[in-house]
Design a protein around this motif. Sequence first.
Motif, short mmCIF file in Angstrom:
data_model
loop_
_atom_site.label_atom_id
_atom_site.label_comp_id
_atom_site.label_asym_id
_atom_site.label_seq_id
_atom_site.Cartn_x
_atom_site.Cartn_y
_atom_site.Cartn_z
N LYS A 27 4.47 -2.71 0.78
CA LYS A 27 4.17 -3.85 -0.09
C LYS A 27 4.79 -5.13 0.48
O LYS A 27 4.18 -6.21 0.40
CB LYS A 27 4.68 -3.59 -1.50
N MET A 28 5.96 -5.03 1.08
CA MET A 28 6.55 -6.19 1.75
C MET A 28 5.63 -6.69 2.85
O MET A 28 5.37 -7.90 2.99
CB MET A 28 7.91 -5.82 2.37
N ARG A 29 5.15 -5.75 3.66
CA ARG A 29 4.29 -6.14 4.79
C ARG A 29 2.98 -6.75 4.33
O ARG A 29 2.41 -7.62 5.00
CB ARG A 29 4.01 -4.90 5.65
N ALA A 30 2.50 -6.29 3.14
CA ALA A 30 1.24 -6.81 2.61
C ALA A 30 1.42 -8.13 1.87
O ALA A 30 0.43 -8.78 1.51
CB ALA A 30 0.61 -5.77 1.68
N GLY A 31 2.66 -8.52 1.63
CA GLY A 31 2.92 -9.79 0.94
C GLY A 31 3.21 -9.66 -0.53
O GLY A 31 3.45 -10.67 -1.20
N GLY A 32 3.21 -8.43 -1.07
CA GLY A 32 3.46 -8.26 -2.50
C GLY A 32 4.91 -8.32 -2.90
O GLY A 32 5.24 -8.50 -4.07
N ILE A 33 5.81 -8.13 -1.94
CA ILE A 33 7.26 -8.30 -2.13
C ILE A 33 7.75 -9.23 -1.04
O ILE A 33 7.39 -9.08 0.13
CB ILE A 33 8.02 -6.96 -2.05
N ASP A 34 8.60 -10.19 -1.42
CA ASP A 34 9.19 -11.11 -0.45
C ASP A 34 10.50 -10.49 0.05
O ASP A 34 11.48 -10.42 -0.69
CB ASP A 34 9.46 -12.46 -1.10
N ILE A 35 10.50 -10.03 1.31
CA ILE A 35 11.68 -9.35 1.83
C ILE A 35 12.89 -10.27 1.87
O ILE A 35 14.04 -9.81 1.82
CB ILE A 35 11.37 -8.78 3.24
#
Length: 353
Positions: free
Chosen positions: A60-68
């Motif tokens: 989800k981070m990689r897809a943009g759904g979570i801001d790492i």
Amino acid sequence: MNNKEKTIKLDDLKKFCFQVLVKEGMGEEDARITAEVLSEIDGYGTHSHGTKNLHNYIRKMRAGGIDINGHCEVVTDGPSYTLIDSHSSIGMVPAYKAMESTIKKAKNNGIACSVVRNASHFGAAGYYANMASKENLIGLVFSNVDANMTIPGAKGKVMGNNPLAYSVPAGRYLPIFLDIAMSSVASLKVVQARKDRKSIPDNWIIDEEGLPTTDPSRYPDVGAMQPMAAHKGYGLALLVEILTGVLSGGGVMNEVPSWLFSMEEKNNVSHMFIVIDVSKFMDTNIFNNKIENMIEYLHSTPKAKGTERIYYPGEIEWERYKLSLENGLVLPKDLEESLADLQEESGIKINWY
């Protein structure tokens, strides 16, 4: 992979998760908190909400759904209350920090409350409630989630199965704690049954016509979770929605995308954390004695035929946790496979016990 169950020490699981997150680009403090929370949840035996989900959080981070690299912004701050905007950072970090702050304020003021908005799935609510009871405080945690549950008389997904948790210090006993969603079961259990191609009880979900079904094969694309105890679960879920999404100014009901099935979208959930300092209301020794007496009364209750033991809420989880510290965590197959996939992808070795 062989069929023998694998075991890992809790500290080694934390180390692996920490290293994977740091390699992914997360700051060390946030990675430490995330690894700590998810691994401890596995220690309770709540594997559906622990490190099994780490690979999907990373996806989800990689897809943009979570801001790492998301940061927590304090929007409103008072002696006994806080409103935090998590800016779509990974869910465990703002939840952990919010509970830490709430604990400090409750110690000063008797009771405190923090609300977090623009948040992400944070694992199991019970972990954060237990943070309070470890400090001899009462902890309550609420969260809204994406619409995955129907309501009496409706068909399709109407609202989330919005979990609540509480934890209460118990003197010489380990804390009483409960962590439940307002559906008959957690949504991830239906997802796992679908993956395993198993049928389910007919009070777990409904089909496209709004009727109970034992077939999970089309969930979550079709159907919805059923609320526990019909109108009672519905009413409690609505209360949680108000205390989290509405009160924070965050997403409500259909404004909350799924953290798992909409990888590119921000989860937009909200959480509430309440902490009560018993010592501001009564002598803690008296409180502890009353709780101990309650537990002993429950333990001594006459048992139904075939029952060997009566547990208080949380007692089973604490026994699992004790065993995990003594003997290591025995991982269910799906969790083992998820960690093995993450090991292969990251190149970071898991230290199996």
